[in-house]
Design an enzyme around this catalytic site. Sequence first.
Site, PDB file in Angstrom:
ATOM      1  N   ARG A  38       0.852  -1.191   0.000  1.00 13.89           N
ATOM      2  CA  ARG A  38       0.000   0.000   0.000  1.00 13.89           C
ATOM      3  C   ARG A  38       0.886   1.239   0.000  1.00 13.89           C
ATOM      4  O   ARG A  38       1.675   1.449   0.921  1.00 13.89           O
ATOM      5  CB  ARG A  38      -0.918   0.001   1.236  1.00 13.89           C
ATOM      6  CG  ARG A  38      -1.923   1.137   1.227  1.00 13.89           C
ATOM      7  CD  ARG A  38      -3.003   0.934   2.260  1.00 13.89           C
ATOM      8  NE  ARG A  38      -2.539   1.176   3.621  1.00 13.89           N
ATOM      9  CZ  ARG A  38      -3.255   0.932   4.712  1.00 13.89           C
ATOM     10  NH1 ARG A  38      -4.451   0.402   4.614  1.00 13.89           N
ATOM     11  NH2 ARG A  38      -2.764   1.189   5.916  1.00 13.89           N
ATOM     12  N   SER A 107     -12.686  -4.040   0.052  1.00 13.09           N
ATOM     13  CA  SER A 107     -12.919  -3.605   1.424  1.00 13.09           C
ATOM     14  C   SER A 107     -14.420  -3.436   1.644  1.00 13.09           C
ATOM     15  O   SER A 107     -15.107  -2.829   0.819  1.00 13.09           O
ATOM     16  CB  SER A 107     -12.216  -2.276   1.700  1.00 13.09           C
ATOM     17  OG  SER A 107     -10.823  -2.434   1.686  1.00 13.09           O
ATOM     18  N   LYS A 136      -5.661   4.428   9.611  1.00 19.76           N
ATOM     19  CA  LYS A 136      -6.442   5.050   8.538  1.00 19.76           C
ATOM     20  C   LYS A 136      -7.493   5.946   9.172  1.00 19.76           C
ATOM     21  O   LYS A 136      -8.244   5.521  10.042  1.00 19.76           O
ATOM     22  CB  LYS A 136      -7.112   3.993   7.656  1.00 19.76           C
ATOM     23  CG  LYS A 136      -6.138   3.168   6.838  1.00 19.76           C
ATOM     24  CD  LYS A 136      -6.861   2.273   5.849  1.00 19.76           C
ATOM     25  CE  LYS A 136      -7.422   3.064   4.688  1.00 19.76           C
ATOM     26  NZ  LYS A 136      -8.103   2.209   3.699  1.00 19.76           N
TER      27      LYS A 136
END
Length: 211
Positions: A38, A107, A136
Site C-alpha cells: 500500500r 474492502s 487510517k
Amino acid sequence: MPDLSLYLVTDRGLSLGRSTVDIVRAAVAGGVTCVQLREKECSTRQFVTEARAVREVLAGTGIPLIINDRIDVALAVGADGVHLGQTDMLIADARRVVGHSMLIGISAECVEDAVRAEAQGADYVGISPVFSTPTKTDTAPALGLDGVAAIRAAVSLPLVGIGGVKPGNAAEVIRAGCDGVAVVSAIVSAPDPQLAAAELKTIIRHAKEQP
C-alpha cells in the site's frame, strides 16, 4: 485461493525508517501468508519499483503480492492480485482489465458492501475496520466482533479482518468468523517484525484449532 490467515499491509510511514523490502523479508521469515503493498504518497514509478522489489522477496515462497488500489501497478509488475476500496474501480471493470488470473479483494464496511462484493465476483473481502485504528483516518465506524459475525453469516467468501488488530485481539477476530487477519502497525511498527509475525501466526493457528 491462497492462504490469507496472516495478511500484511505495508505502510512506509509506520516503518520506523526501515525499508518496506526489509520489513516484508522479516515478516515472511516470521510467517506472513499474504502481502499487500500500500503506497499512498509515492509516485507511480516509485510504486512500480518498490512492487518489483517486494515481488523478488516473495519469489518462490508461494506468498501472493497484492497491490492496493492501483490496477496499473499490479499489471506492470505481474502481481497476484489487487485490493480495491468502495470508491475505487468497480469489480466488473477491474475484472475486464485484469482477467481471471488475478485476485480481486474488496474492502467492506458493512454487510451490504460484502454481499455486493460477493455478487459482483470478488475473490475475498477485507472487513474494515474491525476495531478503531489510527492507521487510517478515512474509515467507517468500527464494526466490532458482532459486525464480523454478521458479515460471516451473509457471505461465503473468505474474510480478512483489518483495523486495530493486534496480538491481544487477533484470536477473537478469527473466532468471530474471519479466515484471516490483516495487520499494519502490529508488524510494520514492531521492533522486530519477524518476531511480531511469528507471534501472530501462532495466535491465529491456535484460534483456528479451537472448536
